[in-house]
Structures are given as C-alpha cells and as structure tokens.
Scaffold this active site. Structure first.
Site, short mmCIF file in Angstrom:
data_model
loop_
_atom_site.label_atom_id
_atom_site.label_comp_id
_atom_site.label_asym_id
_atom_site.label_seq_id
_atom_site.Cartn_x
_atom_site.Cartn_y
_atom_site.Cartn_z
N CYS A 50 0.82 -1.23 0.00
CA CYS A 50 0.00 0.00 0.00
C CYS A 50 0.85 1.27 0.00
CB CYS A 50 -0.94 -0.01 1.19
SG CYS A 50 -1.87 -1.54 1.34
N HIS A 77 -3.29 6.79 2.56
CA HIS A 77 -3.72 5.49 2.05
C HIS A 77 -5.15 5.22 2.49
CE1 HIS A 77 -4.08 1.38 1.05
NE2 HIS A 77 -3.85 0.91 2.28
N ASN A 135 -10.24 -0.60 -0.35
CA ASN A 135 -8.78 -0.47 -0.24
C ASN A 135 -8.14 -1.18 -1.43
OD1 ASN A 135 -6.07 -0.82 0.37
ND2 ASN A 135 -6.41 -1.45 2.49
C1 LIG Z 1 -9.78 -4.70 10.12
C2 LIG Z 1 -10.49 -3.66 10.96
C3 LIG Z 1 -11.61 -3.03 10.16
C4 LIG Z 1 -11.13 -4.34 12.18
O1 LIG Z 1 -11.77 -3.35 12.95
P1 LIG Z 1 -11.52 -3.27 14.53
O2 LIG Z 1 -12.35 -2.17 15.01
O3 LIG Z 1 -10.02 -3.16 14.73
O4 LIG Z 1 -12.06 -4.66 15.00
P2 LIG Z 1 -11.46 -5.63 16.13
O5 LIG Z 1 -10.51 -6.59 15.51
O6 LIG Z 1 -10.98 -4.79 17.27
O7 LIG Z 1 -12.76 -6.40 16.57
C5 LIG Z 1 -13.85 -5.73 17.19
C6 LIG Z 1 -15.06 -6.67 17.21
O8 LIG Z 1 -15.54 -6.85 15.88
C7 LIG Z 1 -15.54 -8.24 15.55
N1 LIG Z 1 -15.12 -8.38 14.14
C8 LIG Z 1 -13.85 -8.46 13.67
N2 LIG Z 1 -13.90 -8.55 12.31
C9 LIG Z 1 -15.20 -8.50 11.96
C10 LIG Z 1 -15.89 -8.53 10.74
N3 LIG Z 1 -15.23 -8.61 9.56
N4 LIG Z 1 -17.24 -8.45 10.74
C11 LIG Z 1 -17.91 -8.37 11.89
N5 LIG Z 1 -17.33 -8.33 13.10
C12 LIG Z 1 -15.98 -8.40 13.13
C13 LIG Z 1 -14.55 -8.89 16.48
O9 LIG Z 1 -14.86 -10.24 16.68
C14 LIG Z 1 -14.73 -8.05 17.74
O10 LIG Z 1 -15.89 -8.52 18.41
P3 LIG Z 1 -15.95 -8.49 20.03
O11 LIG Z 1 -15.87 -7.04 20.41
O12 LIG Z 1 -17.29 -9.09 20.29
O13 LIG Z 1 -14.79 -9.30 20.48
C15 LIG Z 1 -9.52 -2.57 11.45
O14 LIG Z 1 -8.65 -3.08 12.42
C16 LIG Z 1 -8.71 -1.99 10.34
O15 LIG Z 1 -9.22 -1.45 9.36
N6 LIG Z 1 -7.39 -1.99 10.45
C17 LIG Z 1 -6.56 -1.29 9.49
C18 LIG Z 1 -5.82 -2.27 8.73
C19 LIG Z 1 -5.88 -2.15 7.26
O16 LIG Z 1 -6.68 -1.51 6.67
N7 LIG Z 1 -5.02 -2.90 6.62
C20 LIG Z 1 -5.06 -3.02 5.21
C21 LIG Z 1 -3.75 -2.86 4.61
S1 LIG Z 1 -3.08 -1.29 4.91
#
Ligand SMILES: CC(C)(COP(=O)(O)OP(=O)(O)OC[C@H]1O[C@@H](n2cnc3c(N)ncnc32)[C@H](O)[C@@H]1OP(=O)(O)O)[C@@H](O)C(=O)NCCC(=O)NCCS
Length: 333
Positions: A123, A258, A289
């Site tokens: 990215c 990004h 993305n």
């Molecule tokens: C991936 C991303 C959207 C997850 O969001 P988050 O807020 O960090 O989510 P978490 O992993 O903390 O999980 C929070 C809750 O959502 C749930 N959850 C995780 N993924 C889920 C999904 N795809 N759909 C529904 N629920 C989901 C988890 O089980 C957790 O539930 P709980 O609170 O009951 O335990 C976020 O971390 C993100 O965008 N990170 C940036 C990374 C990125 O974009 N990388 C790409 C390359 S640069």
C-alpha cells in the site's frame, strides 16, 4: 591514479504532469460479502467507512487496469510516448513473479525499450514509486517516468477471511512525472518496520501451495496492529515531510492518506490539526482499499470532481504490508 568519472547532469526538480485511473468494473456492496464472514453492512460501514468496493470481472486482469490508468496519464500529460524514459509499477497482485508487469506494459504502450521494473511495497507502493521517479529525474537519469499502482486484490482474497477480505478492491492509479526547474515534489519520507513483517501477510507461500501444504495463498492481517501502527506513526512522518519541504500544516490544501479505513483517515486529519477547508481523500467509501492504487485513485477522483485543483499542495502518504511506508508533498498538476 585516481579516476574521476563524469556524472549525469542533474536536474533541479520534478513534478507530476497528469494522473490516470481505472477501477474494477463491478461495484460490490457490503451485503454481497457479509454471509461467509458473519458480518453486516452496518458493521463494515461503521468500522471502515466502506459502502462498496470496485472489483474486476474474471476477464479483466491487473494488466488491463494498469494499462487503462497508464494510458490516461500519458495522454493527459502532453508528452509523446517517445518521450517516456521509465515505467515503475507497484503491485502485489500480478500473478507472475517474473517477468515484471512493467516490462509487459512497456511493450503494450509501444515503448518496449524503456527502463521498466516492478516494486513490492504494497500500500506504500505508489508513494515509493513517486519517490523513485523524483530521484531518477533529479539525478538526470530519466526525463519522464510513468508510475503506476495496480492491483487485482480479489485474486488474493478468501471469501471466508474475516480480517481483510471485505476491505479490498481492484483498481489502478497512474501518474506521469517529469522534470521541473522548480521542485514540485518534496523530499520523500520513507522506510519500513521489518519487525512487523508478518502483520499483513499471505496465508502461505507459493511453494507451500505447490507442495500441497497450503491452500491458494490469500491475504490476511492483524487489523488492530495495523490500525495502531498507522495512527501512531503517520502524523509524525507527515510533519517530517512538511518540514523537509519547507512548509507547515497551514500550507496543506489536500490530504490523501492510504485508503485503508475511514476511521484512520479521520484520526490522522484530527492529529495533524487540518483545517476544515482542507480537502481530504475519502475514495475508500466507494472503491475500497486498492493497496498501491489507493492514493492515486483518491487524488484522481478529487481532481475530477473539482474538489482539488491545479497548484494545490497535496500531502500523500501510503503504509501497508512490510510494514512499508512512504509519502511526500506534491503540487498538483
Ligand atoms: C480490520 C479492521 C476493520 C477491524 O476493525 P476493529 O475495530 O479493529 O475490530 P477488532 O478486531 O478490534 O474487533 C472488534 C469486534 O468486531 C468483531 N469483528 C472483527 N472482524 C469483523 C468482521 N469482519 N465483521 C464483523 N465483526 C468483526 C470482532 O470479533 C470483535 O468482536 P468483540 O468485540 O465481540 O470481540 C480494522 O482493524 C482496520 O481497518 N485496520 C486497518 C488495517 C488495514 O486496513 N489494513 C489493510 C492494509 S493497509
């Protein structure tokens, strides 16, 4: 006897001459993906800001997306194809480890003789490419460089993966960079964090797949770690970029980080203290993305919609697998 070699005559600076863009032909709403990952449209919108993502049909390859974006950038740049000296492509989804996508494009664009190579910086790749183009031009090695970020990430997602599959889209963004007496691309701030090599990763290697020890490799990530990393490091790097360019936050007209997650975009704008009048790239809502394509696609959209204009000061920054990062201040064409 000490030998002194003649060096290339150097050039004062470089500038982006024009952009090009291509998005996958299919618009995929959240509801089409949520079943196998036990998610919901509401969860994806709230946690990521993504409403749809563009993906490419089976018959459209990453090469086709790259070619469309690259052609548009060259046509709009005003340079003749004969004036192109180099093509740099950033991709993690060209399905051939070798030869490069860049050399394939060089042939298809009618310039099979140019400098052509791919880079793997995920990215951060487009901003890595702009940094390299700026260096090639200032060193006198090239006059005009085509930089393309191109991805068909849908070839490398598992519909059952809950960590990243729903974020990813397909597209390509391109820019032609040319020589300029006045620098219009500031110093690139770039690097990597190899201790986080495995934070965004493939589920297995191609040799694991060949040997029957892994399924077809797809992408997965520790989303929270990436989120924290981006929020923790980016603002500091952007301040460094501005300082090296002799500017301050007040000089910024357009901010395109990004397109990883709308919450990251919003948090960075807040941390940097960007004014309400600063235009912010939010292409992720519609396009998803697209890794190396995300920064030029978001910029191209802002220019097309008239929200960003020629002469505006753009701050762009990419980060992702590696964890590699890069960014620079750019004056828009
Ligand atoms: C991936 C991303 C959207 C997850 O969001 P988050 O807020 O960090 O989510 P978490 O992993 O903390 O999980 C929070 C809750 O959502 C749930 N959850 C995780 N993924 C889920 C999904 N795809 N759909 C529904 N629920 C989901 C988890 O089980 C957790 O539930 P709980 O609170 O009951 O335990 C976020 O971390 C993100 O965008 N990170 C940036 C990374 C990125 O974009 N990388 C790409 C390359 S640069």
């Amino acid at each position: 006897m000490t030998v002194s070699l003649r060096a290339q005559p150097t050039v004062a600076g470089s500038k982006i001459l024009a952009y090009g863009a291509a998005r996958g032909d299919l618009v995929v709403p959240n509801d089409d993906l949520v079943g196998p990952i036990d998610s919901s449209d509401e969860w994806i919108r709230q946690r990521t800001g993504i409403v749809t993502r563009h993906r490419a049909s089976a018959e459209v390859g990453v090469k086709d997306l790259a070619l469309t974006a690259g052609r548009e950038a060259v046509e709009r740049s005003g340079i003749a194809i004969d004036e192109l000296d180099a093509i740099i492509v950033s991709t993690i989804s060209f399905p051939y480890p070798t030869p490069s996508l860049a050399t394939l494009l060089a042939g298809e664009l009618g310039r099979p003789d140019v400098i052509a190579y791919d880079i793997s910086a995920a990215c951060a790749g487009f901003c890595y490419g702009i940094g390299q183009a700026d260096s090639l031009i200032r060193s006198g090695s090239s006059r005009n460089v085509l930089v393309i970020g191109a991805e068909k990430l849908s070839d490398f997602v598992s519909p059952t993966d809950r960590t990243i599959s729903f974020l990813l889209g397909d597209g390509a963004g391109a820019a032609v960079v040319g020589a300029s007496e006045v620098p219009m691309i500031g110093p690139t701030v770039w690097g990597s964090d190899g201790d986080n090599w495995n934070t965004i990763r493939m589920t297995g290697s191609l040799t694991d797949f060949r040997d029957g020890n892994a399924e077809w490799p797809t992408l997965e990530q520790d989303g929270r770690t990436v989120f924290r990393w981006a929020v923790w490091h980016t603002a500091q790097k952007v301040r460094e970029m501005l300082e090296l360019s002799g500017l301050t936050v007040e000089d910024v007209d357009v901010f395109v980080p990004h397109q990883a997650n709308m919450r990251i975009v919003d948090e960075l704008a807040k941390q940097l203290g960007l004014g309400d009048d600063v235009v912010i790239g939010r292409d992720i809502a519609e396009t998803g993305n697209t890794s190396a394509a995300s920064v030029p696609l978001a910029t191209h959209r802002l220019l097309e919609e008239g929200k960003a204009k020629s002469g505006d000061v753009l701050v762009q920054f990419g980060f992702g697998a590696g964890l590699a990062y890069a960014g620079q201040v750019v004056v828009l064409p």
